[in-house]
Design an enzyme around this catalytic site. Sequence first.
Site, PDB file in Angstrom:
ATOM      1  N   ASP A   1      13.289   9.885  26.431  1.00  0.00           N
ATOM      2  CA  ASP A   1      14.545   9.524  25.767  1.00  0.00           C
ATOM      3  C   ASP A   1      14.269   8.264  24.953  1.00  0.00           C
ATOM      4  O   ASP A   1      13.857   8.332  23.819  1.00  0.00           O
ATOM      5  CB  ASP A   1      15.638   9.328  26.816  1.00  0.00           C
ATOM      6  CG  ASP A   1      17.023   9.191  26.232  1.00  0.00           C
ATOM      7  OD1 ASP A   1      17.136   8.766  25.063  1.00  0.00           O
ATOM      8  OD2 ASP A   1      18.002   9.485  26.925  1.00  0.00           O
TER       9      ASP A   1
ATOM     10  N   GLU B   1      22.390   3.092  28.718  1.00  0.00           N
ATOM     11  CA  GLU B   1      21.549   3.260  27.538  1.00  0.00           C
ATOM     12  C   GLU B   1      21.501   1.934  26.771  1.00  0.00           C
ATOM     13  O   GLU B   1      22.120   0.950  27.151  1.00  0.00           O
ATOM     14  CB  GLU B   1      22.120   4.364  26.632  1.00  0.00           C
ATOM     15  CG  GLU B   1      21.373   5.689  26.686  1.00  0.00           C
ATOM     16  CD  GLU B   1      20.073   5.650  25.903  1.00  0.00           C
ATOM     17  OE1 GLU B   1      19.705   4.558  25.392  1.00  0.00           O
ATOM     18  OE2 GLU B   1      19.406   6.692  25.796  1.00  0.00           O
TER      19      GLU B   1
ATOM     20  N   ASN C   1      22.161   7.871  17.582  1.00  0.00           N
ATOM     21  CA  ASN C   1      21.704   7.802  18.971  1.00  0.00           C
ATOM     22  C   ASN C   1      20.844   6.581  19.278  1.00  0.00           C
ATOM     23  O   ASN C   1      21.099   5.862  20.228  1.00  0.00           O
ATOM     24  CB  ASN C   1      20.923   9.086  19.284  1.00  0.00           C
ATOM     25  CG  ASN C   1      20.535   9.213  20.727  1.00  0.00           C
ATOM     26  OD1 ASN C   1      19.672   8.503  21.227  1.00  0.00           O
ATOM     27  ND2 ASN C   1      21.193  10.132  21.438  1.00  0.00           N
TER      28      ASN C   1
END
Length: 301
Positions: A230, A32, A118
Amino acid sequence: MQGFDVVDRRFKRFVLFNASLETLAGGFRWLEGPVWFADHQCLLFSDIPNDRILRWSEAGGVQVFRQPAGFPNGQTRDREGRLITCLHRQRAVVRTEIDGTITVLADRFAGMRLNSPNDVVVKADGSIWFSDPPYGIQTDYEGGKQESQQPSRVYRLDPRSGAMTVVADDFDGPNGLCFSPDERRLYIADTGLQFADSPRQHIRVFDVEGSGARLRNGRIFHQVSPGNADGFRCDEEGNVWTSADDGVHCIDPAGDLLGRILVPAKVGNLTFGDRWRSRLFICASQTLYAIYVNQRGAQRP
């Protein structure tokens, strides 16, 4: 066309016939938070379950930048070039100073702890916008189980006063964030409730009000299929390049799918970088990929 799915003829001009998908590195757990450092010619990215931030460069390959790192997720740079990172374990947004020290920018709201920040973006005025779903505190795999104290929200952090405001609170699981090139729009992914049978999953878009500090007119922008969105980035024409189960999807500002870059793993996030911001770095499950495209990532105002 091998490696690509051209849905709309406009996508053809983004595709280079002699540029293929490259595997840069593998053997990770879940990647990520890619962010390109043009001044250092390197990419930083998160390997969340392994609790580390990694550094990739053409010359040096992959090296550990920081470990332990607080189970890092989304990352970006601020207007001074400093690294901004979302941490699951610390339930915080932090800044890495030029001397390497770490400053906590946000870890509480209204006296209660955040969930697990996030993803994060920085606007031209220096304000920091981040999503705060509970994903990182719902399992031991990405940060360790902890009790949630807040609803899922998107926040704006004022860089001068340090004040935080809620800019969106009607998400099940706010995730990726991206401003349009002119910063008149903010795109936000809703990846829904984790472990739900039929989670609400789509990209929404909001208009940024004249003051630049509030959002209005939220509406559904696009439904990714297969899978869900995402992380994503805009190119300089305002097209959205988003993660999906089968690769990277390119969507025009009206919400229409133009085409896909096919990737052999579920994509979590991506960013533009390298020469003229025309190389797409792709975090796909356990592997870091890259591909040159005939389009440049948006440059901040």
